[in-house]
Design a protein around this motif. Structure first.
Motif, PDB file in Angstrom:
ATOM      1  N   HIS A  61     -23.813  83.371 -29.903  1.00  0.00           N
ATOM      2  CA  HIS A  61     -23.170  84.742 -30.181  1.00  0.00           C
ATOM      3  C   HIS A  61     -22.459  85.346 -29.587  1.00  0.00           C
ATOM      4  O   HIS A  61     -21.483  86.131 -28.899  1.00  0.00           O
ATOM      5  CB  HIS A  61     -24.195  85.537 -29.006  1.00  0.00           C
ATOM      6  CG  HIS A  61     -25.875  85.008 -29.285  1.00  0.00           C
ATOM      7  ND1 HIS A  61     -27.025  85.621 -30.041  1.00  0.00           N
ATOM      8  CD2 HIS A  61     -26.641  84.447 -28.728  1.00  0.00           C
ATOM      9  CE1 HIS A  61     -27.298  85.304 -29.717  1.00  0.00           C
ATOM     10  NE2 HIS A  61     -28.128  84.474 -28.908  1.00  0.00           N
ATOM     11  N   PRO A  62     -20.997  85.003 -30.949  1.00  0.00           N
ATOM     12  CA  PRO A  62     -19.265  84.799 -30.026  1.00  0.00           C
ATOM     13  C   PRO A  62     -18.969  87.114 -30.692  1.00  0.00           C
ATOM     14  O   PRO A  62     -19.250  87.343 -31.472  1.00  0.00           O
ATOM     15  CB  PRO A  62     -18.874  84.017 -31.500  1.00  0.00           C
ATOM     16  CG  PRO A  62     -19.487  84.213 -32.439  1.00  0.00           C
ATOM     17  CD  PRO A  62     -20.924  84.025 -31.642  1.00  0.00           C
ATOM     18  N   PRO A 107     -24.303  84.668 -40.368  1.00  0.00           N
ATOM     19  CA  PRO A 107     -24.250  83.657 -39.783  1.00  0.00           C
ATOM     20  C   PRO A 107     -22.727  83.346 -40.145  1.00  0.00           C
ATOM     21  O   PRO A 107     -22.130  81.931 -39.570  1.00  0.00           O
ATOM     22  CB  PRO A 107     -25.682  82.864 -41.152  1.00  0.00           C
ATOM     23  CG  PRO A 107     -26.116  83.884 -41.769  1.00  0.00           C
ATOM     24  CD  PRO A 107     -25.503  84.825 -41.153  1.00  0.00           C
ATOM     25  N   ARG A 108     -21.805  83.084 -40.957  1.00  0.00           N
ATOM     26  CA  ARG A 108     -20.450  82.695 -40.911  1.00  0.00           C
ATOM     27  C   ARG A 108     -19.933  83.325 -40.459  1.00  0.00           C
ATOM     28  O   ARG A 108     -18.665  82.247 -39.824  1.00  0.00           O
ATOM     29  CB  ARG A 108     -20.224  83.413 -42.475  1.00  0.00           C
ATOM     30  CG  ARG A 108     -18.700  82.841 -43.112  1.00  0.00           C
ATOM     31  CD  ARG A 108     -18.592  81.302 -43.012  1.00  0.00           C
ATOM     32  NE  ARG A 108     -17.531  81.357 -43.657  1.00  0.00           N
ATOM     33  CZ  ARG A 108     -16.990  79.912 -43.407  1.00  0.00           C
ATOM     34  NH1 ARG A 108     -17.719  79.261 -42.866  1.00  0.00           N
ATOM     35  NH2 ARG A 108     -15.613  79.721 -44.240  1.00  0.00           N
ATOM     36  N   PRO A 157     -16.342  80.935 -33.210  1.00  0.00           N
ATOM     37  CA  PRO A 157     -16.330  79.936 -32.063  1.00  0.00           C
ATOM     38  C   PRO A 157     -14.701  79.336 -32.073  1.00  0.00           C
ATOM     39  O   PRO A 157     -14.034  78.770 -31.480  1.00  0.00           O
ATOM     40  CB  PRO A 157     -17.760  79.124 -31.731  1.00  0.00           C
ATOM     41  CG  PRO A 157     -18.303  79.500 -31.971  1.00  0.00           C
ATOM     42  CD  PRO A 157     -17.481  81.408 -33.137  1.00  0.00           C
ATOM     43  N   GLY A 158     -14.944  78.843 -33.174  1.00  0.00           N
ATOM     44  CA  GLY A 158     -13.738  77.896 -33.574  1.00  0.00           C
ATOM     45  C   GLY A 158     -12.127  78.629 -33.708  1.00  0.00           C
ATOM     46  O   GLY A 158     -11.468  77.214 -32.785  1.00  0.00           O
ATOM     47  N   LEU A 159     -11.844  79.639 -33.840  1.00  0.00           N
ATOM     48  CA  LEU A 159     -10.806  80.290 -33.743  1.00  0.00           C
ATOM     49  C   LEU A 159     -10.847  80.498 -32.093  1.00  0.00           C
ATOM     50  O   LEU A 159      -9.756  80.049 -31.793  1.00  0.00           O
ATOM     51  CB  LEU A 159     -11.036  81.692 -34.634  1.00  0.00           C
ATOM     52  CG  LEU A 159     -11.291  81.948 -35.473  1.00  0.00           C
ATOM     53  CD1 LEU A 159     -11.605  83.244 -36.304  1.00  0.00           C
ATOM     54  CD2 LEU A 159     -10.048  81.374 -36.387  1.00  0.00           C
ATOM     55  N   LEU A 160     -11.894  80.809 -31.362  1.00  0.00           N
ATOM     56  CA  LEU A 160     -11.300  80.779 -30.315  1.00  0.00           C
ATOM     57  C   LEU A 160     -10.788  79.609 -29.818  1.00  0.00           C
ATOM     58  O   LEU A 160     -10.265  79.353 -28.540  1.00  0.00           O
ATOM     59  CB  LEU A 160     -12.762  81.499 -29.463  1.00  0.00           C
ATOM     60  CG  LEU A 160     -13.387  82.388 -29.969  1.00  0.00           C
ATOM     61  CD1 LEU A 160     -14.462  82.446 -28.950  1.00  0.00           C
ATOM     62  CD2 LEU A 160     -12.732  83.953 -28.652  1.00  0.00           C
ATOM     63  N   ARG A 161     -11.158  78.589 -30.025  1.00  0.00           N
ATOM     64  CA  ARG A 161     -11.336  76.906 -29.403  1.00  0.00           C
ATOM     65  C   ARG A 161      -9.720  76.910 -29.886  1.00  0.00           C
ATOM     66  O   ARG A 161      -8.925  76.739 -29.156  1.00  0.00           O
ATOM     67  CB  ARG A 161     -12.441  76.351 -29.962  1.00  0.00           C
ATOM     68  CG  ARG A 161     -13.451  75.707 -28.769  1.00  0.00           C
ATOM     69  CD  ARG A 161     -14.214  74.713 -29.374  1.00  0.00           C
ATOM     70  NE  ARG A 161     -14.700  74.503 -30.941  1.00  0.00           N
ATOM     71  CZ  ARG A 161     -16.029  75.362 -30.935  1.00  0.00           C
ATOM     72  NH1 ARG A 161     -16.744  75.779 -29.957  1.00  0.00           N
ATOM     73  NH2 ARG A 161     -15.898  75.360 -32.568  1.00  0.00           N
TER      74      ARG A 161
END
Length: 67
Positions: free
Chosen positions: A20-21, A47-48, A54-58
């Motif tokens: 749930h980002p 869904p996209r 999450p990848g952008l946040l990491r």
């Protein structure tokens, strides 16, 4: 006004979990096990978005840690 199940005025928080980002939710203002009530403010993300955010946040967190 929205109240949690223990009768307190709910606060709005933002979820940063992988599932749930960036999604906002109402929660009890008292953190801890006394009242675990939540209610979503925002509709579910597509869904996209759930795949990408999450990848952008990491990546951002890695960049900040390297500075």
């Amino acid at each position: 006004m929205v109240f949690c199940s223990c009768g307190r005025l709910a606060v709005i928080k933002t979820s940063w979990t992988d599932g749930h980002p960036g999604r906002r939710f109402y929660a009890c203002p008292i953190q801890g096990p006394c009242c675990r009530w939540i209610d979503w403010v925002d509709p579910p993300m597509c869904p996209r978005s759930i795949q990408i955010i999450p990848g952008l946040l990491r990546a951002r967190n890695r960049n900040e840690a390297s500075i």
